[in-house]
Write an enzyme that holds these catalytic residues in place. Structure first.
Site, mmCIF file in Angstrom:
data_model
loop_
_atom_site.group_PDB
_atom_site.id
_atom_site.type_symbol
_atom_site.label_atom_id
_atom_site.label_comp_id
_atom_site.label_asym_id
_atom_site.label_seq_id
_atom_site.Cartn_x
_atom_site.Cartn_y
_atom_site.Cartn_z
ATOM 1 N N GLY A 70 0.713 -1.503 -0.067
ATOM 2 C CA GLY A 70 -0.016 -0.031 0.016
ATOM 3 C C GLY A 70 0.653 1.384 -0.129
ATOM 4 N N ASN A 118 -7.723 4.624 6.186
ATOM 5 C CA ASN A 118 -7.588 4.796 4.561
ATOM 6 C C ASN A 118 -8.655 4.178 3.939
ATOM 7 O OD1 ASN A 118 -6.747 2.567 2.256
ATOM 8 N ND2 ASN A 118 -5.827 1.890 4.247
ATOM 9 N N PHE A 122 -7.506 0.570 -3.812
ATOM 10 C CA PHE A 122 -6.260 -0.055 -4.770
ATOM 11 C C PHE A 122 -6.433 0.847 -6.009
ATOM 12 C CE2 PHE A 122 -7.825 -4.468 -3.851
ATOM 13 C CZ PHE A 122 -7.203 -4.605 -2.653
ATOM 14 N N SER A 189 -8.404 -6.480 1.829
ATOM 15 C CA SER A 189 -8.569 -4.799 2.107
ATOM 16 C C SER A 189 -10.183 -4.652 2.145
ATOM 17 C CB SER A 189 -8.101 -4.261 0.815
ATOM 18 O OG SER A 189 -6.652 -4.345 0.996
ATOM 19 N N ASN A 191 -11.583 -1.872 1.347
ATOM 20 C CA ASN A 191 -12.085 -0.468 0.500
ATOM 21 C C ASN A 191 -12.690 -1.062 -1.019
ATOM 22 O OD1 ASN A 191 -11.731 1.165 2.534
ATOM 23 N ND2 ASN A 191 -9.384 0.968 2.248
ATOM 24 N N THR A 192 -12.375 -2.106 -1.254
ATOM 25 C CA THR A 192 -12.908 -2.965 -2.665
ATOM 26 C C THR A 192 -14.196 -3.607 -2.336
ATOM 27 O OG1 THR A 192 -10.842 -2.744 -3.893
ATOM 28 C CG2 THR A 192 -12.400 -4.289 -4.645
ATOM 29 N N LYS A 232 -2.890 -12.693 2.480
ATOM 30 C CA LYS A 232 -2.985 -11.877 3.543
ATOM 31 C C LYS A 232 -4.630 -11.718 3.938
ATOM 32 C CE LYS A 232 -1.818 -6.788 4.479
ATOM 33 N NZ LYS A 232 -1.171 -5.623 3.978
ATOM 34 N N ASN A 261 -4.260 -7.287 7.452
ATOM 35 C CA ASN A 261 -4.716 -6.012 6.696
ATOM 36 C C ASN A 261 -5.071 -4.991 7.678
ATOM 37 O OD1 ASN A 261 -5.396 -4.196 4.672
ATOM 38 N ND2 ASN A 261 -5.314 -5.937 3.405
ATOM 39 N N SER A 332 2.098 2.053 8.971
ATOM 40 C CA SER A 332 1.704 3.350 9.909
ATOM 41 C C SER A 332 2.815 3.766 10.829
ATOM 42 C CB SER A 332 0.356 3.084 10.671
ATOM 43 O OG SER A 332 -0.646 2.536 9.579
HETATM 44 C C1 LIG Z 1 -2.762 4.291 3.421
HETATM 45 C C2 LIG Z 1 -2.718 2.885 3.445
HETATM 46 C C3 LIG Z 1 -2.937 2.198 2.171
HETATM 47 C C4 LIG Z 1 -2.921 0.733 2.056
HETATM 48 N N1 LIG Z 1 -2.995 0.059 0.862
HETATM 49 C C5 LIG Z 1 -2.960 -1.383 1.084
HETATM 50 C C6 LIG Z 1 -3.036 -2.197 -0.205
HETATM 51 O O1 LIG Z 1 -2.993 -1.560 -1.221
HETATM 52 N N2 LIG Z 1 -2.861 -3.377 -0.057
HETATM 53 C C7 LIG Z 1 -2.626 -4.087 1.180
HETATM 54 O O2 LIG Z 1 -2.742 -5.381 1.150
HETATM 55 N N3 LIG Z 1 -2.549 -3.475 2.245
HETATM 56 C C8 LIG Z 1 -2.653 -2.311 2.241
HETATM 57 N N4 LIG Z 1 -2.673 -1.169 3.440
HETATM 58 C C9 LIG Z 1 -2.714 -2.205 4.644
HETATM 59 C C10 LIG Z 1 -1.045 -2.383 5.176
HETATM 60 O O3 LIG Z 1 -0.248 -3.089 4.214
HETATM 61 C C11 LIG Z 1 -1.042 -2.998 6.490
HETATM 62 O O4 LIG Z 1 -1.538 -4.351 6.439
HETATM 63 C C12 LIG Z 1 -2.019 -2.068 7.596
HETATM 64 O O5 LIG Z 1 -1.903 -0.869 7.450
HETATM 65 C C13 LIG Z 1 -1.565 -2.572 9.385
HETATM 66 O O6 LIG Z 1 -0.173 -2.233 9.348
HETATM 67 P P1 LIG Z 1 0.104 -0.892 10.157
HETATM 68 O O7 LIG Z 1 -0.550 -0.625 11.208
HETATM 69 O O8 LIG Z 1 1.650 -1.060 10.289
HETATM 70 O O9 LIG Z 1 -0.303 -0.023 9.105
HETATM 71 C C14 LIG Z 1 -2.668 0.083 3.667
HETATM 72 C C15 LIG Z 1 -2.552 0.582 4.753
HETATM 73 C C16 LIG Z 1 -2.522 2.252 4.487
HETATM 74 C C17 LIG Z 1 -2.209 2.851 6.007
#
Ligand SMILES: Cc1cc2nc3c(=O)[nH]c(=O)nc-3n(C[C@H](O)[C@H](O)[C@H](O)COP(=O)(O)O)c2cc1C
Length: 357
Positions: A70, A118, A122, A189, A191-192, A232, A261, A332
């Site tokens: 992401g 977020n 995608f 995810s 958001n889809t 995932k 996720n 994050s």
């Molecule tokens: C802005 C944003 C966009 C993300 N986009 C994706 C993505 O496209 N695909 C995915 O598998 N996870 C996506 N994630 C999830 C992260 O890969 C991760 O699994 C999740 O944020 C938890 O980890 P963290 O607390 O360290 O952020 C996204 C997270 C954030 C914050």
């Protein structure tokens, strides 16, 4: 803690729109990665290597910290991330079709609790364009990723119906297979629309079986090894649902699981997270940790786990490892702790892999 980042740089960056700042960070990392002397200098100072490379999924990792999916959705910045100390990078999510994602603004920060919501959906250039971009770099220098394995996270295009999801994933798998050290299959995810239904019994066995078969066929045809495949999952699954997923992974002999996720749930007492989307960062940690611990126990520690979710300091990274993760990923945490957060976590975990322990 990086006092310069947290006291001076972060307050300035946080006055701006999160996604605009994200794009700026991506540009900076792309430049670092594309200029060889700069990349080498950054790598020299930042890349923490364990005394012996860590072997997981049949790959060698220099350390246990990866950049979560992401952040580098379109495969521009991964070489820069490697130079900033990450021991692996997961690009994507990549879908078959190029798509713009949900309307902006779609990334929201909550600094007092080190959280992010977020609702991106995608946005990405699509598998073919991203494959062409990777080919330009990796076509000539495939060995770059020997130092820092490259994971490619694939997901379904928004307009593809669930019944045709497997074909969408297979398209991306085939387009990108020459460049992936491992694939992460993203069915989690939020958001889809409906994507997370792919985690259930109705869809998951067929989806994963189709990808596994394509992987086997490719390996046979080219006389190469199978590409490790990791699933995932969402943090909002029940333990029964996780058990069902684990038995599918076992049946199909898949290589690992990435947990977790972002969450669609909201912790009690936090009315501020009112935006729609997936919550990540500190409030996610306990949930992700519990799931990693559960999977590790349920599989007797035999299934490699990438632990991700709410690792915002070195203590939490250690707890994730203690719960049974083989690798950790951050997203994050880097937004709140700064660009060298990966290096400090890798450094804090290195004793586990040292011979003198
Ligand atoms: C802005 C944003 C966009 C993300 N986009 C994706 C993505 O496209 N695909 C995915 O598998 N996870 C996506 N994630 C999830 C992260 O890969 C991760 O699994 C999740 O944020 C938890 O980890 P963290 O607390 O360290 O952020 C996204 C997270 C954030 C914050």
């Amino acid at each position: 803690m990086d006092p310069l980042f947290e006291n001076i740089i972060r307050p300035a960056l946080f006055t701006q729109d999160p996604e605009t700042m994200h794009e700026l960070a991506l540009k900076a990392m792309t430049i670092v990665g594309a200029v060889p002397p700069l990349r080498a200098a950054m790598e020299y100072f930042n890349l923490i290597k364990t005394p012996k490379p860590i072997k997981i999924f049949g790959l060698e990792f220099p350390n246990r910290v990866g950049l979560a999916a992401g952040f580098d959705k379109d495969a521009y910045a991964w070489r820069g991330a490697a130079a900033m100390g990450f021991g692996h990078v997961e690009i994507g999510t990549v879908s078959m079709l190029k798509q713009t994602g949900n309307p902006r603004p779609r990334i929201f920060r909550y600094p007092s609790s080190e959280a992010i919501v977020n609702g991106c959906g995608f946005p990405n250039d699509g598998a073919e364009q991203i494959a062409a971009r990777l080919s330009k770099v990796l076509g000539k220098h495939r060995d770059i990723t020997k130092k820092c394995p490259l994971g490619i996270n694939i997901g379904k295009s928004k307009i593809t119906p669930l019944e045709e999801a497997a074909a969408d994933y297979l398209f991306s798998f085939s387009a990108l297979a020459d460049f992936a050290d491992f694939f992460t299959i993203n069915v989690s995810s939020p958001n889809t629309p409906e994507l997370r239904r792919l985690q259930g019994r109705d869809f998951l066995p067929n989806l994963l079986a189709a990808i596994s078969k394509a992987n086997e066929d490719r390996a046979k045809k080219l006389g190469v090894a199978r590409i490790p495949i990791i699933l995932k999952i969402a943090p909002d699954l029940s333990f029964e649902e996780i058990d069902a997923i684990l038995s599918i992974l076992e049946e199909l002999n898949l290589d690992g699981i990435c947990a977790t996720n972002t969450t669609v749930s909201r912790p009690a007492g936090h009315p501020e997270y009112e935006k729609t989307g997936g919550l990540s960062g500190k409030p996610l940690f306990e949930k992700s940790l519990e799931i990693v611990r559960y999977i590790s126990k349920a599989t007797d520690g035999k299934l490699p786990i990438i632990g991700v979710g709410g690792i915002t300091d070195v203590r939490r990274a250690g707890e994730m490892m203690n719960a049974g993760a083989s690798l950790v990923q951050i997203y994050s945490g880097m937004i709140y702790r700064g660009p060298f957060f990966a290096r400090s976590i890798a450094n804090s975990l290195i004793w586990r892999d040292s011979e003198w322990v």
